[in-house]
Design an enzyme around this catalytic site. Structure first.
Site, PDB file in Angstrom:
ATOM      1  NE  ARG A 112      35.091  52.960  59.319  1.00 46.71           N
ATOM      2  CZ  ARG A 112      34.235  53.157  60.309  1.00 46.71           C
ATOM      3  NH1 ARG A 112      34.372  52.501  61.452  1.00 46.71           N
ATOM      4  NH2 ARG A 112      33.248  54.013  60.157  1.00 46.71           N
ATOM      5  CE  LYS A 134      45.303  45.110  39.909  1.00 46.17           C
ATOM      6  NZ  LYS A 134      45.238  45.040  38.442  1.00 46.17           N
ATOM      7  CD  GLU A 176      46.262  35.127  33.380  1.00 41.02           C
ATOM      8  OE1 GLU A 176      47.193  35.938  33.197  1.00 41.02           O
ATOM      9  OE2 GLU A 176      45.055  35.442  33.265  1.00 41.02           O
ATOM     10  CE  LYS A 214      49.492  39.370  40.656  1.00 43.52           C
ATOM     11  NZ  LYS A 214      48.105  39.058  40.424  1.00 43.52           N
ATOM     12  CD  GLU A 224      47.298  47.618  36.879  1.00 43.68           C
ATOM     13  OE1 GLU A 224      46.908  46.639  37.524  1.00 43.68           O
ATOM     14  OE2 GLU A 224      46.885  47.911  35.748  1.00 43.68           O
ATOM     15  NE  ARG A 228      48.907  44.212  40.734  1.00 47.00           N
ATOM     16  CZ  ARG A 228      48.437  43.841  41.907  1.00 47.00           C
ATOM     17  NH1 ARG A 228      48.776  44.499  42.983  1.00 47.00           N
ATOM     18  NH2 ARG A 228      47.625  42.813  42.025  1.00 47.00           N
ATOM     19  CG  ASN A 232      46.703  44.474  32.826  1.00 48.26           C
ATOM     20  OD1 ASN A 232      46.197  43.556  33.456  1.00 48.26           O
ATOM     21  ND2 ASN A 232      46.724  45.725  33.247  1.00 48.26           N
ATOM     22  CG  HIS A 235      45.103  40.418  30.671  1.00 43.71           C
ATOM     23  ND1 HIS A 235      46.201  39.622  30.481  1.00 43.71           N
ATOM     24  CD2 HIS A 235      44.420  39.876  31.714  1.00 43.71           C
ATOM     25  CE1 HIS A 235      46.183  38.632  31.374  1.00 43.71           C
ATOM     26  NE2 HIS A 235      45.117  38.766  32.129  1.00 43.71           N
ATOM     27  CG  HIS A 239      40.097  42.817  29.400  1.00 47.10           C
ATOM     28  ND1 HIS A 239      40.863  43.760  30.037  1.00 47.10           N
ATOM     29  CD2 HIS A 239      40.209  41.684  30.148  1.00 47.10           C
ATOM     30  CE1 HIS A 239      41.426  43.220  31.116  1.00 47.10           C
ATOM     31  NE2 HIS A 239      41.041  41.963  31.203  1.00 47.10           N
ATOM     32  CG  HIS A 252      40.696  35.786  32.318  1.00 44.36           C
ATOM     33  ND1 HIS A 252      40.553  37.024  31.743  1.00 44.36           N
ATOM     34  CD2 HIS A 252      41.917  35.783  32.932  1.00 44.36           C
ATOM     35  CE1 HIS A 252      41.635  37.750  32.005  1.00 44.36           C
ATOM     36  NE2 HIS A 252      42.466  37.020  32.729  1.00 44.36           N
TER      37      HIS A 252
HETATM   38  N1  LIG Z   1      42.793  39.606  41.895  1.00 41.84           N
HETATM   39  C1  LIG Z   1      43.572  39.433  40.849  1.00 41.84           C
HETATM   40  O1  LIG Z   1      44.695  39.928  40.786  1.00 41.84           O
HETATM   41  C2  LIG Z   1      43.065  38.605  39.715  1.00 41.84           C
HETATM   42  C3  LIG Z   1      43.935  38.176  38.717  1.00 41.84           C
HETATM   43  C4  LIG Z   1      43.444  37.339  37.722  1.00 41.84           C
HETATM   44  C5  LIG Z   1      42.094  36.985  37.731  1.00 41.84           C
HETATM   45  N2  LIG Z   1      41.267  37.444  38.710  1.00 41.84           N
HETATM   46  C6  LIG Z   1      39.852  37.064  38.754  1.00 41.84           C
HETATM   47  O2  LIG Z   1      39.780  35.668  38.938  1.00 41.84           O
HETATM   48  C7  LIG Z   1      38.594  35.170  38.334  1.00 41.84           C
HETATM   49  C8  LIG Z   1      38.947  33.982  37.504  1.00 41.84           C
HETATM   50  O3  LIG Z   1      39.504  33.011  38.346  1.00 41.84           O
HETATM   51  P1  LIG Z   1      39.427  31.461  38.010  1.00 41.84           P
HETATM   52  O4  LIG Z   1      39.933  31.221  36.654  1.00 41.84           O
HETATM   53  O5  LIG Z   1      40.045  30.749  39.153  1.00 41.84           O
HETATM   54  O6  LIG Z   1      37.855  31.221  37.917  1.00 41.84           O
HETATM   55  P2  LIG Z   1      36.757  30.613  38.937  1.00 41.84           P
HETATM   56  O7  LIG Z   1      36.996  31.077  40.308  1.00 41.84           O
HETATM   57  O8  LIG Z   1      35.438  30.898  38.320  1.00 41.84           O
HETATM   58  O9  LIG Z   1      37.040  29.054  38.854  1.00 41.84           O
HETATM   59  C9  LIG Z   1      36.844  28.389  37.635  1.00 41.84           C
HETATM   60  C10 LIG Z   1      35.926  27.164  37.806  1.00 41.84           C
HETATM   61  O10 LIG Z   1      36.666  26.119  38.413  1.00 41.84           O
HETATM   62  C11 LIG Z   1      35.944  25.630  39.543  1.00 41.84           C
HETATM   63  N3  LIG Z   1      36.953  25.135  40.468  1.00 41.84           N
HETATM   64  C12 LIG Z   1      37.759  25.858  41.269  1.00 41.84           C
HETATM   65  N4  LIG Z   1      38.634  25.054  41.881  1.00 41.84           N
HETATM   66  C13 LIG Z   1      38.344  23.792  41.486  1.00 41.84           C
HETATM   67  C14 LIG Z   1      38.920  22.528  41.765  1.00 41.84           C
HETATM   68  N5  LIG Z   1      39.997  22.410  42.545  1.00 41.84           N
HETATM   69  N6  LIG Z   1      38.364  21.433  41.193  1.00 41.84           N
HETATM   70  C15 LIG Z   1      37.307  21.574  40.345  1.00 41.84           C
HETATM   71  N7  LIG Z   1      36.747  22.729  40.015  1.00 41.84           N
HETATM   72  C16 LIG Z   1      37.269  23.835  40.588  1.00 41.84           C
HETATM   73  C17 LIG Z   1      35.169  26.807  40.011  1.00 41.84           C
HETATM   74  O11 LIG Z   1      34.085  26.437  40.827  1.00 41.84           O
HETATM   75  C18 LIG Z   1      34.738  27.419  38.685  1.00 41.84           C
HETATM   76  O12 LIG Z   1      33.629  26.721  38.162  1.00 41.84           O
HETATM   77  C19 LIG Z   1      38.006  36.315  37.544  1.00 41.84           C
HETATM   78  O13 LIG Z   1      36.890  36.818  38.240  1.00 41.84           O
HETATM   79  C20 LIG Z   1      39.124  37.342  37.488  1.00 41.84           C
HETATM   80  O14 LIG Z   1      38.628  38.661  37.447  1.00 41.84           O
HETATM   81  C21 LIG Z   1      41.732  38.228  39.698  1.00 41.84           C
HETATM   82 ZN   LIG Z   2      44.399  37.361  33.522  1.00 43.33          ZN
END
Ligand SMILES: NC(=O)c1ccc[n+]([C@@H]2O[C@H](COP(=O)([O-])OP(=O)(O)OC[C@H]3O[C@@H](n4cnc5c(N)ncnc54)[C@H](O)[C@@H]3O)[C@@H](O)[C@H]2O)c1
Ligand SMILES: [Zn+2]
Length: 348
Positions: A112, A134, A176, A214, A224, A228, A232, A235, A239, A252
């Site tokens: 939990r 999130k 971003e 942020k 949100e 918040r 987006n 976005h 999307h 992304h």
């Molecule tokens: N929670 C939130 O508020 C929020 C906001 C924006 C995005 N997201 C989520 O985040 C995800 C995208 O995140 P991301 O862009 O970090 O993608 P990711 O976590 O897939 O990382 C991108 C790539 O970089 C590699 N990588 C990570 N750190 C590295 C490093 N230091 N050196 C070499 N390679 C490295 C990873 O293994 C992966 O292949 C999505 O799933 C999205 O939905 C969440």
């Molecule tokens: Zn984003």
């Protein structure tokens, strides 16, 4: 440098984002580090050396957005059970947004809810995903549809991790950062126009500034209900692009870059942004080799796809538009014809 995030002053819920070199972290509990094959190979030994705890375990998941699913969530939970983590134990997410979102979600439901710490290793995760609580996973119905709001106990943004990040991933994070500046902070946008964020001193400032923006937004609207959603910006369009390219054509942040250019075309058409301001934003994106064009095969299909986005289901589509540089408007009143007119420039 650090940023304090205050969520609900009445409940005294607060945590800190540290933007500094990572030092020894000591915990009087069991710790499970969750990472993936790529980040684990590069950085987990360094982290393991820095963590002092009763027991330190590491779980290495497969790398990729396609593994942000129930199976990986089960793997994390199973590892928690195998190592007999209790309610005082701690999960540490070492990776990009995928690892951060999944680990946070696992932490929110194991027994939990237990504590977790974010150690984001992508620029996108440092400036966006790791802050704000999130968490979640994807399923066949869409992205991030299963999840929770669960705030980390702390976030550690160490810029040395970013040295191993591929250039495209780095640029995706910059998209971003530009998003935050355009919608909230004109002086920061102007600073970005005159400073190259690839230089490490400038990078640290940009990370700090983005997290501050942020943090303010999340402090006002944790779940949100309102402001918040401004995060987006770009976005709604992104999307659709990600969906149409089956999440493989663009990263992304790259889709967000195109999405911001599309949103700006709409802003210009409804009189919120000048052509010159839109050009400045596009120039900044292009300086980091971010894509700014996309061939829309069918305007109708593109428009229909807006309704796939959970944020606009059963509702008018909410467009987050730049109002000049440094401010925004949330608009639900834009007629379909106006949107299609703005998108014509992207029609193949
Ligand atoms: N929670 C939130 O508020 C929020 C906001 C924006 C995005 N997201 C989520 O985040 C995800 C995208 O995140 P991301 O862009 O970090 O993608 P990711 O976590 O897939 O990382 C991108 C790539 O970089 C590699 N990588 C990570 N750190 C590295 C490093 N230091 N050196 C070499 N390679 C490295 C990873 O293994 C992966 O292949 C999505 O799933 C999205 O939905 C969440
Ligand atoms: Zn984003």
């Amino acid at each position: 440098m650090q940023v304090d995030i205050t969520l609900n002053p009445l409940e005294n819920r607060q945590y800190t984002v540290f933007i500094d070199e990572l030092n020894t972290l000591s915990f009087d509990c069991k710790v499970l580090i969750v990472t993936n094959t790529t980040v684990g190979a590069l950085h987990s030994a360094h982290l393991q050396n820095l963590i002092k705890a009763r027991e330190v375990h590491t779980l290495i998941l497969k790398d990729g957005e396609v593994y942000k699913n129930l199976e990986s969530l089960s793997e994390i939970l199973n590892a928690c059970f195998e190592h007999k983590l209790d309610r005082k134990s701690l999960l540490i997410a070492l990776g990009g947004g995928v690892i951060g979102d999944m680990t946070g979600f696992a932490a929110s439901i194991y027994l939990r809810g237990i504590d977790f710490i974010q150690i984001p290793t992508t620029l996108l995760a440092q400036v966006d995903a790791s802050v704000g609580g999130k968490t979640g996973i994807n399923n066949a119905y869409g992205k991030n549809l299963i999840g929770s709001f669960w705030q980390p106990r702390a976030v550690y943004c160490e810029s040395a991790f970013l040295k191993t990040l591929p250039a495209r991933e780095f640029a995706a994070g910059i998209a971003e950062i530009i998003k935050m500046a355009v919608t909230f902070d004109r002086p920061f946008f102007e600073w970005l126009e005159t400073h190259d964020v690839r230089e490490s001193a400038h990078l640290k400032y940009a990370i700090h500034k983005s997290i501050c923006i942020k943090a303010n937004v999340v402090a006002c609207d944790e779940t949100e209900q309102g402001i918040r959603a401004v995060l987006n910006y770009g976005h709604t369009f992104a999307h659709v692009i990600e969906h149409q390219t089956h999440y493989t054509g663009f990263l992304h942040g790259e889709a967000v870059a195109i999405g911001m250019v599309m949103a700006n075309a709409l802003s210009c058409n409804v009189g919120l942004l000048t052509q010159e301001e839109a050009r400045r934003i596009q120039n900044l994106l292009e300086r980091y080799d971010l894509p700014t064009t996309y061939d829309i095969a069918s305007l109708e299909a593109f428009y229909t796809a807006f309704f796939l986005d959970k944020k606009s289901a059963n509702d008018a589509i909410t467009f987050i538009l730049a109002q000049g540089i440094g401010a925004h408007q949330m608009r639900k009143d834009i007629p379909k014809e106006t949107v299609l007119e703005a998108l014509k420039a992207f029609h193949a």
